[in-house]
Scaffold this motif. Structure first.
Motif, PDB file in Angstrom:
ATOM      1  N   ASP A 127       8.772   6.956 -13.192  1.00 52.41           N
ATOM      2  CA  ASP A 127       9.237   7.013 -11.799  1.00 52.41           C
ATOM      3  C   ASP A 127       8.078   7.303 -10.850  1.00 52.41           C
ATOM      4  O   ASP A 127       7.973   6.688  -9.774  1.00 52.41           O
ATOM      5  CB  ASP A 127      10.308   8.097 -11.647  1.00 52.41           C
ATOM      6  CG  ASP A 127      11.588   7.742 -12.390  1.00 52.41           C
ATOM      7  OD1 ASP A 127      11.766   6.547 -12.712  1.00 52.41           O
ATOM      8  OD2 ASP A 127      12.394   8.661 -12.657  1.00 52.41           O
ATOM      9  N   LYS A 128       7.216   8.228 -11.258  1.00 52.30           N
ATOM     10  CA  LYS A 128       6.072   8.566 -10.412  1.00 52.30           C
ATOM     11  C   LYS A 128       5.131   7.375 -10.259  1.00 52.30           C
ATOM     12  O   LYS A 128       4.584   7.134  -9.185  1.00 52.30           O
ATOM     13  CB  LYS A 128       5.308   9.745 -11.025  1.00 52.30           C
ATOM     14  CG  LYS A 128       6.036  11.076 -10.950  1.00 52.30           C
ATOM     15  CD  LYS A 128       5.946  11.664  -9.566  1.00 52.30           C
ATOM     16  CE  LYS A 128       6.583  13.044  -9.504  1.00 52.30           C
ATOM     17  NZ  LYS A 128       6.514  13.615  -8.150  1.00 52.30           N
ATOM     18  N   ALA A 129       4.969   6.639 -11.344  1.00 54.57           N
ATOM     19  CA  ALA A 129       4.064   5.480 -11.299  1.00 54.57           C
ATOM     20  C   ALA A 129       4.589   4.395 -10.369  1.00 54.57           C
ATOM     21  O   ALA A 129       3.818   3.702  -9.696  1.00 54.57           O
ATOM     22  CB  ALA A 129       3.873   4.927 -12.706  1.00 54.57           C
ATOM     23  N   LYS A 130       5.929   4.258 -10.311  1.00 51.92           N
ATOM     24  CA  LYS A 130       6.516   3.257  -9.420  1.00 51.92           C
ATOM     25  C   LYS A 130       6.348   3.644  -7.958  1.00 51.92           C
ATOM     26  O   LYS A 130       6.149   2.797  -7.083  1.00 51.92           O
ATOM     27  CB  LYS A 130       8.000   3.089  -9.744  1.00 51.92           C
ATOM     28  CG  LYS A 130       8.263   2.452 -11.101  1.00 51.92           C
ATOM     29  CD  LYS A 130       9.761   2.396 -11.393  1.00 51.92           C
ATOM     30  CE  LYS A 130      10.013   1.799 -12.776  1.00 51.92           C
ATOM     31  NZ  LYS A 130      11.468   1.797 -13.111  1.00 51.92           N
ATOM     32  N   LYS A 131       6.445   4.947  -7.681  1.00 51.81           N
ATOM     33  CA  LYS A 131       6.361   5.417  -6.310  1.00 51.81           C
ATOM     34  C   LYS A 131       4.925   5.631  -5.849  1.00 51.81           C
ATOM     35  O   LYS A 131       4.629   5.571  -4.659  1.00 51.81           O
ATOM     36  CB  LYS A 131       7.132   6.736  -6.153  1.00 51.81           C
ATOM     37  CG  LYS A 131       8.615   6.611  -6.451  1.00 51.81           C
ATOM     38  CD  LYS A 131       9.290   7.970  -6.398  1.00 51.81           C
ATOM     39  CE  LYS A 131      10.762   7.877  -6.765  1.00 51.81           C
ATOM     40  NZ  LYS A 131      11.430   9.201  -6.770  1.00 51.81           N
ATOM     41  N   ASN A 132       4.042   5.894  -6.789  1.00 52.32           N
ATOM     42  CA  ASN A 132       2.662   6.198  -6.450  1.00 52.32           C
ATOM     43  C   ASN A 132       1.740   5.262  -7.224  1.00 52.32           C
ATOM     44  O   ASN A 132       1.551   5.400  -8.421  1.00 52.32           O
ATOM     45  CB  ASN A 132       2.357   7.664  -6.808  1.00 52.32           C
ATOM     46  CG  ASN A 132       1.000   8.109  -6.294  1.00 52.32           C
ATOM     47  OD1 ASN A 132       0.090   7.308  -6.128  1.00 52.32           O
ATOM     48  ND2 ASN A 132       0.880   9.400  -6.033  1.00 52.32           N
ATOM     49  N   SER A 133       1.171   4.318  -6.538  1.00 55.15           N
ATOM     50  CA  SER A 133       0.320   3.314  -7.201  1.00 55.15           C
ATOM     51  C   SER A 133      -0.926   3.952  -7.800  1.00 55.15           C
ATOM     52  O   SER A 133      -1.504   3.443  -8.764  1.00 55.15           O
ATOM     53  CB  SER A 133      -0.086   2.224  -6.202  1.00 55.15           C
ATOM     54  OG  SER A 133      -0.788   2.803  -5.102  1.00 55.15           O
ATOM     55  N   LYS A 134      -1.313   5.094  -7.237  1.00 56.17           N
ATOM     56  CA  LYS A 134      -2.498   5.771  -7.759  1.00 56.17           C
ATOM     57  C   LYS A 134      -2.239   6.292  -9.166  1.00 56.17           C
ATOM     58  O   LYS A 134      -3.073   6.163 -10.063  1.00 56.17           O
ATOM     59  CB  LYS A 134      -2.882   6.924  -6.832  1.00 56.17           C
ATOM     60  CG  LYS A 134      -4.177   7.627  -7.232  1.00 56.17           C
ATOM     61  CD  LYS A 134      -4.534   8.707  -6.225  1.00 56.17           C
ATOM     62  CE  LYS A 134      -5.830   9.396  -6.636  1.00 56.17           C
ATOM     63  NZ  LYS A 134      -6.207  10.471  -5.682  1.00 56.17           N
ATOM     64  N   ALA A 136       0.025   5.085 -11.142  1.00 52.63           N
ATOM     65  CA  ALA A 136       0.316   3.936 -11.993  1.00 52.63           C
ATOM     66  C   ALA A 136      -0.929   3.452 -12.724  1.00 52.63           C
ATOM     67  O   ALA A 136      -0.877   3.061 -13.890  1.00 52.63           O
ATOM     68  CB  ALA A 136       0.923   2.811 -11.167  1.00 52.63           C
ATOM     69  N   GLN A 137      -2.058   3.491 -12.048  1.00 53.86           N
ATOM     70  CA  GLN A 137      -3.282   2.991 -12.686  1.00 53.86           C
ATOM     71  C   GLN A 137      -3.830   3.946 -13.746  1.00 53.86           C
ATOM     72  O   GLN A 137      -4.692   3.576 -14.529  1.00 53.86           O
ATOM     73  CB  GLN A 137      -4.349   2.730 -11.612  1.00 53.86           C
ATOM     74  CG  GLN A 137      -4.705   3.942 -10.774  1.00 53.86           C
ATOM     75  CD  GLN A 137      -5.696   3.610  -9.677  1.00 53.86           C
ATOM     76  OE1 GLN A 137      -6.719   2.979  -9.948  1.00 53.86           O
ATOM     77  NE2 GLN A 137      -5.408   4.004  -8.460  1.00 53.86           N
TER      78      GLN A 137
END
Length: 295
Positions: A127-134, A136-137
């Motif tokens: 969920d965090k990766a979807k909301k925060n592109s930083k 996600a990487q």
């Protein structure tokens, strides 16, 4: 006057008949016999009350006392079963537990709790990766798996994306964010945690004399501990902080691989926690007692 020398001499002979007195020797012999019988029946009663696992330990001692003595500790008679059972039935050879060892039911609860934490952590990071592109990487730098000690959460380095500044224990900002997120999850379970720092095999070339990857890995683990506490982790939940240098690489074939530089956080199961406390000098009863910090 009669001559005294002519008086007849009478000799009386007493014949001994019946049974004479034999003294008290038989009483001593009888007392020894009764004592021996009491000791025998007491021994038989004790042997009947001891579990087969302990009986095997006693037999092993008399068969090879040096082997048992060299092991030390108080578990010489414990069962050798790989799966520790309840130990309530004294007639069973396996399944006898040492005092303080978690039962199968407790171990299963612990395992379920850690498995649920693993799923919750994975869901949160997705969920965090979807909301925060930083974030996600950096998602591929997080590794979760179940190990013998509990749930292991690893944050590994990648080329051009290190957790720490080169040759330093200073965290990069993104690594601090991830540790803050992890701290909130760790508070959801009563388990203690162990934090370990690892480096690659590149030798530390600068700094004070004698400073090496051992000190660097330990410093990084302690920095991670401080950041977790800053992120709301209860300080009492941290049970152990280790520095392993490059001795436990993820990629043993390439010890210079960046993934070998990592922070490993293990959410300890109760058995591992008790073992660590015993190794640190706690008695078995103290090590198995519930800790207030994780309650």
């Amino acid at each position: 006057m009669s001559d005294e020398s002519q008086r007849p001499i009478v000799v009386k002979r007493v014949k001994k008949g019946g049974h004479g007195h034999h003294g008290g020797a038989w009483k001593i012999a009888y007392a020894d016999f009764v004592t021996a019988m009491m000791a025998f029946f007491l021994l038989m009663w004790l042997l009947g009350s001891v579990s087969k696992g302990n009986l095997k330990g006693i037999a092993d001692y008399f068969s090879n006392p040096l082997k048992v003595a060299s092991r030390g500790g108080e578990g010489a008679g414990d069962a050798d079963s790989l799966v520790k059972g309840g130990g309530k039935d004294l007639s069973q050879k396996t399944g006898q537990l040492k005092k303080g060892t978690p039962t199968i039911e407790d171990q299963q609860k612990d395992k379920n709790r850690l498995s649920a934490l693993k799923k919750k952590f994975e869901t949160l990071m997705n969920d965090k990766a979807k909301k925060n592109s930083k974030l996600a990487q950096f998602k591929d730098q997080l590794r979760l798996d179940m190990v013998a000690e509990g749930l292991r959460i690893q944050i590994v380095d990648k080329q051009n994306r290190p957790m720490f500044k080169s040759g330093s224990s200073e965290l990069e900002p993104y690594a601090a964010e991830i540790l803050d997120e992890i701290a909130q999850l760790l508070n959801d379970v009563p388990n203690s945690v162990s934090i370990s720092g690892h480096t690659d095999a590149q030798q530390y070339a600068s700094g004070q004399r004698g400073f090496s990857n051992w000190e660097l890995s330990a410093d990084r683990a302690n920095t991670a501990r401080r950041e977790l506490i800053h992120g709301s982790l209860s300080e009492q939940k941290v049970l152990r902080v280790n520095g392993f240098a490059d001795e436990v690489p993820l990629d043993a074939g390439n010890r210079l691989n960046p993934v070998n530089r990592r922070i490993s956080i293990v959410v300890l199961n109760k058995e591992a926690e008790g073992d660590i406390r015993e190794q640190a000098g706690m008695s078995a009863s103290e090590a198995s007692a519930p800790q207030q910090a994780g309650a």
